[in-house]
Design an enzyme around this catalytic site. Structure first.
Site, PDB file in Angstrom:
ATOM      1  N   LYS A  14     -17.857  -0.633  -9.627  1.00 45.65           N
ATOM      2  CA  LYS A  14     -17.632   0.048 -10.911  1.00 45.65           C
ATOM      3  C   LYS A  14     -17.801  -0.915 -12.088  1.00 45.65           C
ATOM      4  O   LYS A  14     -18.476  -0.607 -13.057  1.00 45.65           O
ATOM      5  CB  LYS A  14     -16.226   0.667 -10.941  1.00 45.65           C
ATOM      6  CG  LYS A  14     -15.989   1.710  -9.853  1.00 45.65           C
ATOM      7  CD  LYS A  14     -14.624   2.367  -9.981  1.00 45.65           C
ATOM      8  CE  LYS A  14     -13.459   1.438  -9.717  1.00 45.65           C
ATOM      9  NZ  LYS A  14     -13.254   1.069  -8.305  1.00 45.65           N
ATOM     10  N   ARG A  89      -6.510   7.137 -11.603  1.00 48.42           N
ATOM     11  CA  ARG A  89      -6.421   6.812 -10.181  1.00 48.42           C
ATOM     12  C   ARG A  89      -5.421   7.700  -9.466  1.00 48.42           C
ATOM     13  O   ARG A  89      -5.216   7.538  -8.261  1.00 48.42           O
ATOM     14  CB  ARG A  89      -5.958   5.364 -10.039  1.00 48.42           C
ATOM     15  CG  ARG A  89      -7.034   4.387  -9.616  1.00 48.42           C
ATOM     16  CD  ARG A  89      -6.385   3.010  -9.549  1.00 48.42           C
ATOM     17  NE  ARG A  89      -7.118   2.068  -8.768  1.00 48.42           N
ATOM     18  CZ  ARG A  89      -7.971   1.176  -9.275  1.00 48.42           C
ATOM     19  NH1 ARG A  89      -8.228   1.147 -10.560  1.00 48.42           N
ATOM     20  NH2 ARG A  89      -8.557   0.321  -8.486  1.00 48.42           N
ATOM     21  N   ARG A 128     -15.718 -11.671  -2.763  1.00 52.21           N
ATOM     22  CA  ARG A 128     -15.368 -11.822  -4.178  1.00 52.21           C
ATOM     23  C   ARG A 128     -14.109 -12.678  -4.325  1.00 52.21           C
ATOM     24  O   ARG A 128     -13.993 -13.464  -5.260  1.00 52.21           O
ATOM     25  CB  ARG A 128     -15.144 -10.424  -4.795  1.00 52.21           C
ATOM     26  CG  ARG A 128     -14.796 -10.449  -6.274  1.00 52.21           C
ATOM     27  CD  ARG A 128     -14.820  -9.064  -6.889  1.00 52.21           C
ATOM     28  NE  ARG A 128     -13.578  -8.322  -6.647  1.00 52.21           N
ATOM     29  CZ  ARG A 128     -13.355  -7.075  -7.047  1.00 52.21           C
ATOM     30  NH1 ARG A 128     -14.289  -6.403  -7.687  1.00 52.21           N
ATOM     31  NH2 ARG A 128     -12.217  -6.472  -6.795  1.00 52.21           N
ATOM     32  N   ARG A 134      -8.537 -13.646  -7.599  1.00 55.63           N
ATOM     33  CA  ARG A 134      -7.625 -12.504  -7.577  1.00 55.63           C
ATOM     34  C   ARG A 134      -6.839 -12.479  -6.279  1.00 55.63           C
ATOM     35  O   ARG A 134      -7.420 -12.357  -5.205  1.00 55.63           O
ATOM     36  CB  ARG A 134      -8.428 -11.198  -7.723  1.00 55.63           C
ATOM     37  CG  ARG A 134      -8.873 -10.923  -9.128  1.00 55.63           C
ATOM     38  CD  ARG A 134      -9.711  -9.679  -9.213  1.00 55.63           C
ATOM     39  NE  ARG A 134      -9.066  -8.494  -8.646  1.00 55.63           N
ATOM     40  CZ  ARG A 134      -9.539  -7.270  -8.769  1.00 55.63           C
ATOM     41  NH1 ARG A 134     -10.663  -7.067  -9.446  1.00 55.63           N
ATOM     42  NH2 ARG A 134      -8.909  -6.253  -8.239  1.00 55.63           N
ATOM     43  N   ARG A 146      -4.837  -1.467  -0.555  1.00 57.70           N
ATOM     44  CA  ARG A 146      -5.504  -0.819  -1.690  1.00 57.70           C
ATOM     45  C   ARG A 146      -6.288   0.409  -1.217  1.00 57.70           C
ATOM     46  O   ARG A 146      -6.361   1.413  -1.923  1.00 57.70           O
ATOM     47  CB  ARG A 146      -6.422  -1.810  -2.416  1.00 57.70           C
ATOM     48  CG  ARG A 146      -5.619  -2.727  -3.324  1.00 57.70           C
ATOM     49  CD  ARG A 146      -6.292  -4.049  -3.533  1.00 57.70           C
ATOM     50  NE  ARG A 146      -7.510  -3.964  -4.322  1.00 57.70           N
ATOM     51  CZ  ARG A 146      -8.413  -4.943  -4.380  1.00 57.70           C
ATOM     52  NH1 ARG A 146      -8.235  -6.054  -3.683  1.00 57.70           N
ATOM     53  NH2 ARG A 146      -9.473  -4.812  -5.121  1.00 57.70           N
TER      54      ARG A 146
END
Ligand code: ADP
Length: 190
Positions: A14, A89, A128, A134, A146
């Protein structure tokens, strides 16, 4: 105004696509994840609160997220439209967004989903995590959490927007440019 919700599972791309689309369609890009991370970095009260949820891979409570999103929209009174990334969300967030936009005589134009399978996405996030710093990208258990949050709370939005005739999906696997092209085709035909 054209208001697009960019929809997809964690890691679906996204943020990457939003970077292209915002310029192409002159939209203000609002990423709730980025805004929370900015607040965490700057150690604001909002950041401290959000961190307790985000680090575990849980969603931040609706009340907090909705308030924050509304204030970001208010800051951009002159916008030609918005690209919502990571919001809504939950059904409660989607309903709040519809009500809020209606008070401005505005509405969501379309929700466009990037589709990809979970195994590819988990691998992408772990990759990532090696460079993003993160905490929610670095641990497979948090990543799985998640996805669980997504399946329970976010997936029902597909139905929510389909009922409003606003849901479109594109294949999220391929080159970045190809996927931008697929998204643009949908947006150009709205
Ligand atoms: P990704 O889509 O890759 O999971 P984001 O950067 O969009 O990541 O979001 C990271 C985290 O920020 C989420 O796991 C969640 O804790 C929090 N967050 C972002 N957007 C929302 C939202 N709309 N509602 C609740 N929590 C959110």
């Amino acid at each position: 105004m054209i208001n697009i919700v960019l929809f997809g599972k964690p890691g679906a791309g996204k943020g990457t696509q939003a970077e292209f689309l915002k310029g192409k369609y002159n939209l203000v890009h609002l990423s709730t994840g980025d805004i929370f991370r900015f607040n965490i970095k700057n150690e604001t009260e909002l950041g401290k609160l959000a961190r307790t949820y985000m680090d575990k891979g849980d969603l931040v409570p609706d009340e907090v997220t909705i308030k924050m999103l509304q204030s970001e929209v208010e800051k951009n009174q002159d916008a030609a439209g918005f690209l919502f990334d990571g919001f809504p969300r939950t059904i409660a967030q989607a309903e709040a967004l519809d009500v809020f936009l209606a008070t401005k005589n505005d509405k969501i134009t379309a929700t466009v989903a990037l589709e990809a399978n979970d195994e590819i996405l988990v691998a992408r996030l772990l990759e990532r995590g090696k460079t993003s710093g993160r905490p929610d990208d670095q641990d497979e258990e948090k990543i799985r959490n998640r996805y669980q949050e997504y399946n329970e709370k976010t997936a029902p939005l597909m139905d929510y927007y389909t009922k409003q005739n606003k849901f479109y999906a594109v294949d999220g696997i391929g080159s970045i440019a190809d996927i931008t092209e697929r998204l643009s085709k949908v947006i150009d035909n709205l």
